[in-house]
Design an enzyme around this catalytic site. Structure first.
Site, PDB file in Angstrom:
ATOM      1  N   ARG A   1      48.319  17.451  38.540  1.00  0.00           N
ATOM      2  CA  ARG A   1      48.283  18.829  38.042  1.00  0.00           C
ATOM      3  C   ARG A   1      47.284  18.902  36.900  1.00  0.00           C
ATOM      4  O   ARG A   1      47.226  18.003  36.061  1.00  0.00           O
ATOM      5  CB  ARG A   1      49.688  19.202  37.565  1.00  0.00           C
TER       6      ARG A   1
ATOM      7  N   ASP B   1      60.803  26.437  28.453  1.00  0.00           N
ATOM      8  CA  ASP B   1      59.992  25.233  28.683  1.00  0.00           C
ATOM      9  C   ASP B   1      58.973  25.479  29.788  1.00  0.00           C
ATOM     10  O   ASP B   1      58.068  24.660  29.977  1.00  0.00           O
ATOM     11  CB  ASP B   1      60.878  24.026  29.031  1.00  0.00           C
TER      12      ASP B   1
ATOM     13  N   ARG C   1      54.083  24.176  25.490  1.00  0.00           N
ATOM     14  CA  ARG C   1      55.000  25.220  25.942  1.00  0.00           C
ATOM     15  C   ARG C   1      55.692  25.849  24.743  1.00  0.00           C
ATOM     16  O   ARG C   1      55.712  25.245  23.654  1.00  0.00           O
ATOM     17  CB  ARG C   1      56.108  24.583  26.813  1.00  0.00           C
TER      18      ARG C   1
END
Ligand code: AMP
Ligand code: MG
Length: 487
Positions: free
Chosen positions: A177, A253, A184
């Site tokens: 990714r 989150d 976050r």
């Protein structure tokens, strides 16, 4: 043997310079037999990788976590989060950050392996991911990117040659990714709950430097940081609403500081318009249903603002006032982006005071007549009448007359209007039955052609070309679609 330079690594580890509170350094757990399943050559090139090299055995070993790139200080990040409203201590339980690739354009992009093995934050989990959910994230995140929605992206999926136990034994896989960062709201919550003020400040300074460097020059950089995050999230969530994207797990989150969409667990696109649509099997109260997304965004941002209080002002009351005043702007900022986007979807290039009403009246009619969200806007774009409940209704004909008159009160040609609409209304979205079809062929039969063809079509959603047409069909049996947190 190919060397690392040939692959094109240009890795830095600025996150690893933060206080140790924010991570644990560790290596991915090696896997038996890595095999490259899908690879995003276009993304690889923009990251500065030589894509053929990364696809060779040595490259695949890196994508599987069996080898580490040069300079990598791999780590698992700590964070916390309100999960369905309950505050929990979390962290990367199965994701490992390799570092930040500095791209040829000078951007700093996180390279993370998801499903790379256990970490100190795995709790009861095995640190692994199943192939199906990783392919699903690959398809949907890349579709979102093509839809011009800020998002983390997917560079590759490799299978590990190992199986994992879920309801049954499944092939395990690792997704690479990429993200502007993995900071976050939950990272700030972690700092506020378990860190010192200095550690919190280090994190905030890091976020500013990485995402909003202009804020550093302002009188109160932390106030500016909050303002920027509000702005970017308001814009992002408006984009979701405009496209019918339901995130499904808007825990704190899963809300980024950068304003990118993250976490493609239970997300899905809305078919038939229903403002209370929820797909996630675990969201039984509908906390994250379509119509709640904007308000949940505001709620999450309020949690973010709370973490910044010690930095916003040395006097508590003043700090609270600064935070509250900014949070109070969120609804208006969201509405601004949403209405601007809806105007474009309807081909309205000037502003009139009744514009919101023409939009909400259309949405209400879509809800009453169970119209498909994407296809309704598509039919308006292409001036098509279909034999459907919505188009056959008298109220829609009246609405349509109103819309034609409204469009005529602007000084642009029909051609220009059509172009604005084409650019705002996708000809294709990843419809749930098509996603399932692609995953089934891939996971059950090892046939990746369906997925490849689908991804090809999804890569240009605003090109209204004939190849999109088969993907516009809505299945007859529009049975409720259920999604699961990607494990
Ligand atoms: P999510 O619901 O995907 O946002 O994940 C919530 C938390 O669960 C995160 O800290 C994940 O790292 C962790 N997690 C999810 N799946 C696993 C797994 N298979 N093993 C360990 N941790 C996991
Ligand atoms: Mg998550």
């Amino acid at each position: 043997m190919i060397n690392d330079q040939e692959i094109g690594w240009n890795l830095e580890n600025s996150y690893a310079q933060l206080p140790e509170l924010f991570f644990t350094q560790l290596k991915p757990t090696t896997v038996q037999a890595p095999k490259l399943i899908v690879f995003n050559a276009e993304l690889a090139a923009t990251l500065g990788f030589h894509d053929e090299m990364l696809q060779k055995e040595e490259g695949v070993a890196l994508l599987a976590g069996n080898e580490l790139p040069p300079n990598s200080e791999s780590l698992a990040q700590t964070y916390a989060g309100h999960q369905f409203g309950n505050f929990t201590r979390l962290g990367d339980g199965r994701a490992i950050l390799l570092g930040e690739q500095i791209t040829p354009r000078g951007e700093r992009v996180d390279i993370q392996l998801k499903g790379a093995g256990r970490t100190p934050y795995s709790r009861g989990g095995d640190g692994r991911a199943a192939l199906g959910p990783m392919l699903r994230e690959y398809i949907i995140s890349e579709a979102m990117h093509a839809l011009h929605i800020p998002t983390t992206r997917s560079l590759a999926v490799v299978t590990t040659g190992e199986t994992i136990l879920r309801e049954k034994e499944l092939a395990s896989a690792i997704l690479t990714r990429t993200a502007a960062s993995h900071l976050r709201v939950g990272t700030f919550q972690y700092a506020a709950a378990w860190g010192t003020k200095e550690e919190l400040q280090a994190l905030a300074d890091y976020a500013i430097e990485r995402h909003y460097p202009e804020a550093a020059k302002s009188d109160n950089p932390y106030k500016q940081l909050l303002k920027e995050v509000i702005e970017h999230q308001a814009s992002l969530i408006a984009k979701w609403q405009l496209i019918g994207f339901i995130h499904g797990v808007m825990n704190t989150d899963n809300m980024t500081i950068s304003g990118e969409t993250i976490d493609y667990g239970p997300c899905a696109f809305m078919g038939t318009y229903d403002s209370s649509t929820v797909f996630s099997s675990i969201d039984q109260m509908g906390r994250y249903k379509y119509e709640n997304q904007p308000a949940i965004g505001g709620w999450n941002l309020a949690r973010f603002a709370e973490t910044l209080l010690p930095l916003l002002h040395h006097e508590g009351e003043q700090a609270v006032k600064i935070a509250q005043d900014l949070i109070a702007t969120y609804d208006e900022r969201f509405y601004f982006y949403w209405l601007a986007g809806m105007r474009s979807k309807l081909g309205l290039t000037n502003e009139e005071s009744d514009d919101a009403k023409i939009v909400t009246d259309l949405l209400d009619l879509m809800q009453t007549h169970e119209a498909d969200f994407t296809n309704t806007f598509l039919a308006l774009t292409h001036d098509k009448w279909e034999d459907c409940k919505l188009h056959n209704s008298q109220e829609f004909k009246q609405w349509h007359d109103r819309w034609l008159k409204r469009k005529s009160r602007q000084e642009v040609s029909e051609n220009e209007i059509k172009q604005v609409m084409k650019n705002s209304n996708p000809a294709v979205i990843p419809r749930n039955h098509r996603v399932e079809e692609a995953l089934e062929a891939a996971v059950e039969a090892g046939d990746y052609r369906v997925m490849k063809q689908f991804m090809d079509v999804l890569s240009s959603p605003y090109d209204h070309t004939p190849d999109k047409v088969p993907y516009q069909t809505v299945p007859d049996n529009n049975t409720p679609y259920r999604t699961f947190c990607g494990t």
